[in-house]
Design a protein around this motif. Structure first.
Motif, PDB file in Angstrom:
ATOM      1  N   ASP A 138       0.865  -1.162   0.000  1.00  0.00           N
ATOM      2  CA  ASP A 138       0.000   0.000   0.000  1.00  0.00           C
ATOM      3  C   ASP A 138       0.912   1.225   0.000  1.00  0.00           C
ATOM      4  O   ASP A 138       1.824   1.307   0.819  1.00  0.00           O
ATOM      5  CB  ASP A 138      -0.811  -0.091   1.300  1.00  0.00           C
ATOM      6  N   ILE A 139       0.729   2.181  -0.923  1.00  0.00           N
ATOM      7  CA  ILE A 139       1.746   3.235  -0.987  1.00  0.00           C
ATOM      8  C   ILE A 139       1.667   4.209   0.179  1.00  0.00           C
ATOM      9  O   ILE A 139       2.651   4.845   0.492  1.00  0.00           O
ATOM     10  CB  ILE A 139       1.803   3.993  -2.336  1.00  0.00           C
ATOM     11  N   PHE A 140       0.506   4.331   0.839  1.00  0.00           N
ATOM     12  CA  PHE A 140       0.506   5.246   1.971  1.00  0.00           C
ATOM     13  C   PHE A 140       1.226   4.637   3.177  1.00  0.00           C
ATOM     14  O   PHE A 140       1.920   5.323   3.904  1.00  0.00           O
ATOM     15  CB  PHE A 140      -0.898   5.697   2.358  1.00  0.00           C
ATOM     16  N   GLY A 186       3.181  13.186  -4.276  1.00  0.00           N
ATOM     17  CA  GLY A 186       3.077  12.120  -5.274  1.00  0.00           C
ATOM     18  C   GLY A 186       1.945  11.161  -4.954  1.00  0.00           C
ATOM     19  O   GLY A 186       1.120  10.829  -5.819  1.00  0.00           O
ATOM     20  N   VAL A 187       1.883  10.731  -3.686  1.00  0.00           N
ATOM     21  CA  VAL A 187       0.841   9.783  -3.280  1.00  0.00           C
ATOM     22  C   VAL A 187      -0.546  10.386  -3.515  1.00  0.00           C
ATOM     23  O   VAL A 187      -1.442   9.736  -4.064  1.00  0.00           O
ATOM     24  CB  VAL A 187       1.016   9.407  -1.789  1.00  0.00           C
ATOM     25  N   SER A 188      -0.712  11.665  -3.142  1.00  0.00           N
ATOM     26  CA  SER A 188      -2.064  12.218  -3.252  1.00  0.00           C
ATOM     27  C   SER A 188      -2.433  12.465  -4.712  1.00  0.00           C
ATOM     28  O   SER A 188      -3.603  12.326  -5.078  1.00  0.00           O
ATOM     29  CB  SER A 188      -2.203  13.480  -2.406  1.00  0.00           C
ATOM     30  N   LEU A 189      -1.445  12.790  -5.558  1.00  0.00           N
ATOM     31  CA  LEU A 189      -1.772  12.928  -6.987  1.00  0.00           C
ATOM     32  C   LEU A 189      -2.231  11.587  -7.564  1.00  0.00           C
ATOM     33  O   LEU A 189      -3.218  11.525  -8.321  1.00  0.00           O
ATOM     34  CB  LEU A 189      -0.551  13.418  -7.764  1.00  0.00           C
ATOM     35  N   ILE A 190      -1.524  10.523  -7.194  1.00  0.00           N
ATOM     36  CA  ILE A 190      -1.909   9.204  -7.703  1.00  0.00           C
ATOM     37  C   ILE A 190      -3.292   8.841  -7.188  1.00  0.00           C
ATOM     38  O   ILE A 190      -4.143   8.321  -7.927  1.00  0.00           O
ATOM     39  CB  ILE A 190      -0.857   8.145  -7.283  1.00  0.00           C
ATOM     40  N   TYR A 191      -3.558   9.158  -5.917  1.00  0.00           N
ATOM     41  CA  TYR A 191      -4.893   8.875  -5.375  1.00  0.00           C
ATOM     42  C   TYR A 191      -5.951   9.695  -6.102  1.00  0.00           C
ATOM     43  O   TYR A 191      -7.033   9.190  -6.427  1.00  0.00           O
ATOM     44  CB  TYR A 191      -4.930   9.170  -3.871  1.00  0.00           C
ATOM     45  N   GLY A 192      -5.628  10.957  -6.369  1.00  0.00           N
ATOM     46  CA  GLY A 192      -6.604  11.803  -7.049  1.00  0.00           C
ATOM     47  C   GLY A 192      -6.989  11.265  -8.416  1.00  0.00           C
ATOM     48  O   GLY A 192      -8.137  11.397  -8.840  1.00  0.00           O
ATOM     49  N   VAL A 193      -6.042  10.640  -9.101  1.00  0.00           N
ATOM     50  CA  VAL A 193      -6.332  10.135 -10.454  1.00  0.00           C
ATOM     51  C   VAL A 193      -7.012   8.775 -10.403  1.00  0.00           C
ATOM     52  O   VAL A 193      -7.987   8.527 -11.117  1.00  0.00           O
ATOM     53  CB  VAL A 193      -5.028  10.050 -11.285  1.00  0.00           C
ATOM     54  N   LEU A 224       6.683  11.132  -6.806  1.00  0.00           N
ATOM     55  CA  LEU A 224       6.875  10.040  -5.849  1.00  0.00           C
ATOM     56  C   LEU A 224       8.265   9.443  -6.036  1.00  0.00           C
ATOM     57  O   LEU A 224       8.980   9.173  -5.066  1.00  0.00           O
ATOM     58  CB  LEU A 224       5.803   8.982  -6.099  1.00  0.00           C
ATOM     59  N   GLY A 225       8.636   9.252  -7.308  1.00  0.00           N
ATOM     60  CA  GLY A 225       9.934   8.656  -7.610  1.00  0.00           C
ATOM     61  C   GLY A 225      11.084   9.477  -7.063  1.00  0.00           C
ATOM     62  O   GLY A 225      12.077   8.919  -6.593  1.00  0.00           O
TER      63      GLY A 225
ATOM     64  N   LEU B  41      -3.066  20.581   2.776  1.00  0.00           N
ATOM     65  CA  LEU B  41      -4.210  21.120   2.029  1.00  0.00           C
ATOM     66  C   LEU B  41      -4.322  20.446   0.664  1.00  0.00           C
ATOM     67  O   LEU B  41      -5.418  20.152   0.185  1.00  0.00           O
ATOM     68  CB  LEU B  41      -4.044  22.637   1.849  1.00  0.00           C
ATOM     69  N   PHE B  42      -3.157  20.186   0.071  1.00  0.00           N
ATOM     70  CA  PHE B  42      -3.140  19.560  -1.257  1.00  0.00           C
ATOM     71  C   PHE B  42      -3.745  18.154  -1.196  1.00  0.00           C
ATOM     72  O   PHE B  42      -4.544  17.773  -2.048  1.00  0.00           O
ATOM     73  CB  PHE B  42      -1.696  19.509  -1.755  1.00  0.00           C
ATOM     74  N   ILE B  43      -3.372  17.387  -0.150  1.00  0.00           N
ATOM     75  CA  ILE B  43      -3.929  16.037  -0.017  1.00  0.00           C
ATOM     76  C   ILE B  43      -5.450  16.124   0.105  1.00  0.00           C
ATOM     77  O   ILE B  43      -6.194  15.374  -0.531  1.00  0.00           O
ATOM     78  CB  ILE B  43      -3.360  15.321   1.224  1.00  0.00           C
TER      79      ILE B  43
END
Lengths: 542, 116
Positions: A138-140, A186-193, A224-225, B41-43
């Motif tokens: 799990d990435i988080f 990085g994690v939150s961008l991947i989650y957002g997509v 993330l990388g 905030l971004f998360i």
């Protein structure tokens, strides 16, 4: 596996955590209790890794390839709950961690564990974080385990105190806090997509990401990388690594050798899962960048190793070279090269850890600025003894110290420079062979990689020869150095393992090849995780 | 709503990065704090912005998920806050140790000419 044995997967995380927590209950004066607990824990970690290794390399009952072990925490089905996954790659890394942990822990008995407070607890927490990073699915949670291992490593960098360590530690902490923030972005961008953080679920969803979101996903993966590449030490993100590792106490530095491999592991795991051949439009993302970055890292490491004035810097730059070689090898995206790279990873980690442990006895008496003084007690239960205070129980001194040190130094030199017959040579040879074997036309980057791999060996040999003549051959007017059995034994153990790698290269390479093949089939990993049966709900018969 | 949040994240990040590159350790710590606010905030924004929507659904009632906020980013933010709080505390200790040992609050542990 069933019953209690099925909980073995979480063992490498829980056991060091419990042991570290238990140590806090005891006064720092009870050194031997803590030492015994610490060594017992590392032995237990090794035993668990051994059993897991046996389990994941046994083929499935239907004759198919071995399936990864999946552990659902709290019995929540993936991808909703948190999962731990032990497959061939994770178990290999667990094994390596436990061996390094054991060797460094024994080495620290000689005197380093008394250079500051709470050494054993921090050490075990670092092992816990590293093991967790290898096991998580799990990435988080990867982020959480990264923070645990980083927090423990901050303590270990500062272990022994002194101006050099505090300066290096301040930079190290700041850089890593900043990188953790990139990790979160990085994690939150991947989650957002994609709407998921489970690695197996991500691998299943990434092929179906619409083209309009692909850029966001790749941006997230790239950010993330960066976090892992800082850990692994890819140029130009690597300037902190040789300084910090050189400042750390030798046993801590030996363990940090595996920490930069955590970065490599995650890059390998994520690029194989997310951007493998099945990944549709995103397939092969960043492979070229990894290769180019890897090449630049090797080149930077070669320059660094040639210009290094102290052995700790040689070791730090060697870690850069080894990271660069691995990154470039990961970028080739070929299973043969990956298998060879895994072999190289094991061999180079063992060699550089042995080297870090060897440096201090070799240079002992040569320079004293890093030898810790006797700082005042920070905590009231802290043991404050002068560092020179010798205890007979720590082991007896070995006669013919120079011969033993010289022998170890020569073996380390052979391993670091990749000369035959030791495992360093086999590993490099296998990588070059893998690069050439299936290609009809060989790309310029491949030639560059081969040239740099050979050149880096030459550079390591030149530096090691120079240092060896300087430190071991020229008659010294300094007092005869001494070596204890507890210091020599871990070095001997690590070097002996490199011998075993050499003698047993066939079976080991077989395991690596199966590992690389499994990495090339991310759908098997996804299926195993997403269809993992819950305990409270027996699986439906097909 | 979106523009306010985006501006907030942007200003936090810009100030944080500027402070991170300053030569004094205290400025660096404040910079890291501001950056971590921006990241938190971004998360939260990555879970899509929703006003007045609860993140927890009731047990046993048929629910329409579109009426609820995404709970996961909120859980992630909580974890991230705790972790960044702890690492900031640790960094403060190192800062004080560095100040005590080197006698300066410069990030490199020594004063350089021509720096504020």
């Amino acid at each position: 596996m069933s019953g209690w044995a099925s909980h073995l997967v979480i063992g490498p995380i829980v056991v060091p955590l419990v042991a570290a927590a238990a140590m806090l209950l005891f006064n720092d004066r009870r050194t031997w209790l803590k030492r015994a607990l610490g060594i017992a824990t590392t032995v237990a970690l090794f035993a668990m890794a051994l059993v897991l290794l046996q389990t994941v390399s046994t083929p499935a009952a239907d004759g198919g390839p071995a399936r990864p072990l999946v552990y659902l925490l709290g019995d929540w089905a993936a991808p909703f709950g948190i999962v731990l996954v032990a497959d061939r790659l994770s178990v290999l890394m667990l094994m390596l961690t436990s061996i390094l942990g054991f060797a460094a822990m024994v080495y620290a008995l000689a005197r380093w564990d008394r250079a500051g407070p709470r050494f054993h607890a921090l050490f075990l927490l670092l092992l816990m974080g590293v093991n967790g990073a290898f096991l998580t699915g799990d990435i988080f949670n990867l982020f959480v385990f990264f923070e645990i291992l980083l927090a423990a490593s901050y303590g270990l960098v500062l272990h022994g105190s002194g101006v050099v360590r505090i300066k290096a530690g301040l930079h190290y902490v700041t850089i890593n806090v900043a990188t953790s923030l990139l990790f979160l972005i990085g994690v939150s961008l991947i989650y957002g997509v994609t709407g998921t953080l489970n690695m197996a679920d991500l691998a299943a969803r990434i092929p179906h990401v619409p083209a309009s979101d692909l850029m966001l996903l790749e941006g997230g993966a790239a950010i993330l990388g960066i976090a892992f590449l800082v850990k692994a030490g890819m140029w130009p993100l690597s300037f902190w690594l040789p300084t910090t590792y050189a400042a750390a106490a030798p046993p801590a530095a030996a363990l940090f050798a595996i920490m930069s491999k955590v970065g490599i592991y995650v890059i390998l795991r994520l690029s194989s899962l997310f951007f493998g051949q099945d990944a549709g439009a995103a397939a092969g993302f960043a492979d070229t960048w990894l290769t180019i970055g890897g090449l630049a890292t090797i080149a930077y490491g070669v320059i660094g190793i040639l210009s290094a004035q102290t052995l700790t810097r040689v070791a730090g730059n060697y870690i850069l070279i080894s990271s660069g070689t691995l990154l470039a090898a990961i970028g080739t995206d070929s299973a043969t090269v990956w298998a060879a790279a895994l072999f190289y990873l094991v061999s180079s980690t063992l060699a550089v850890a042995a080297f870090y442990l060897l440096i201090e006895p070799v240079e002992r008496g040569e320079r004293d600025e890093l030898a810790p003084g006797a700082p005042g007690a920070i905590f009231e239960d802290e043991y404050v003894g002068t560092f020179d205070e010798e205890e007979d129980e720590s082991g007896i001194a070995i006669p013919a110290t120079i011969a033993v040190l010289g022998g170890g130094f020569i073996l380390c030199s052979l391993l670091l420079s990749g000369l035959p017959p030791l495992s360093g040579f086999i590993a490099k040879f296998a990588i070059i062979d893998g690069l050439l074997i299936f290609e009809d036309t060989i790309a310029p980057t491949t030639w560059a990689l081969i040239a740099l791999i050979i050149l880096s060996g030459l550079a390591a040999m030149i530096t090691m020869t120079r240092a060896g003549i300087d430190l071991l051959w020229t008659p010294a007017d300094r007092p005869q150095s001494y070596l204890r059995v507890v210091e020599a034994a871990p070095i001997a153990l690590l070097l002996a393992l490199c011998f075993v790698l050499m003698v047993q290269a066939g079976p080991v390479m077989g395991y690596m090849e199966a590992t690389a093949r499994a990495l090339g089939q991310p759908h098997l990993y996804s299926e195993a995780v997403l269809s993992a049966p819950r305990i409270s709900q027996p699986p439906v018969a097909p | 709503m979106e523009i306010v949040l985006a501006l907030g994240i942007g200003i936090f990040t810009a100030s944080g990065i500027w402070l991170l590159f300053r030569p004094r350790t205290f400025q660096v710590i404040i910079g890291l704090c501001l950056l971590s606010y921006a990241v938190n905030l971004f998360i939260l924004a990555m879970g899509r912005l929703r006003m007045d929507a609860p993140p927890i659904i009731e047990r046993g009632v048929a629910v329409d998920p579109s009426q609820y906020a995404d709970p996961l980013p909120q859980a992630l933010v909580l974890t991230a806050i705790v972790i960044s709080f702890a690492t900031t505390a640790l960094l403060l200790v190192v800062l004080l140790a560095s100040r005590g040992q080197t006698g300066t609050d410069h990030v490199d542990g020594e004063e350089k000419d021509g720096e504020p």
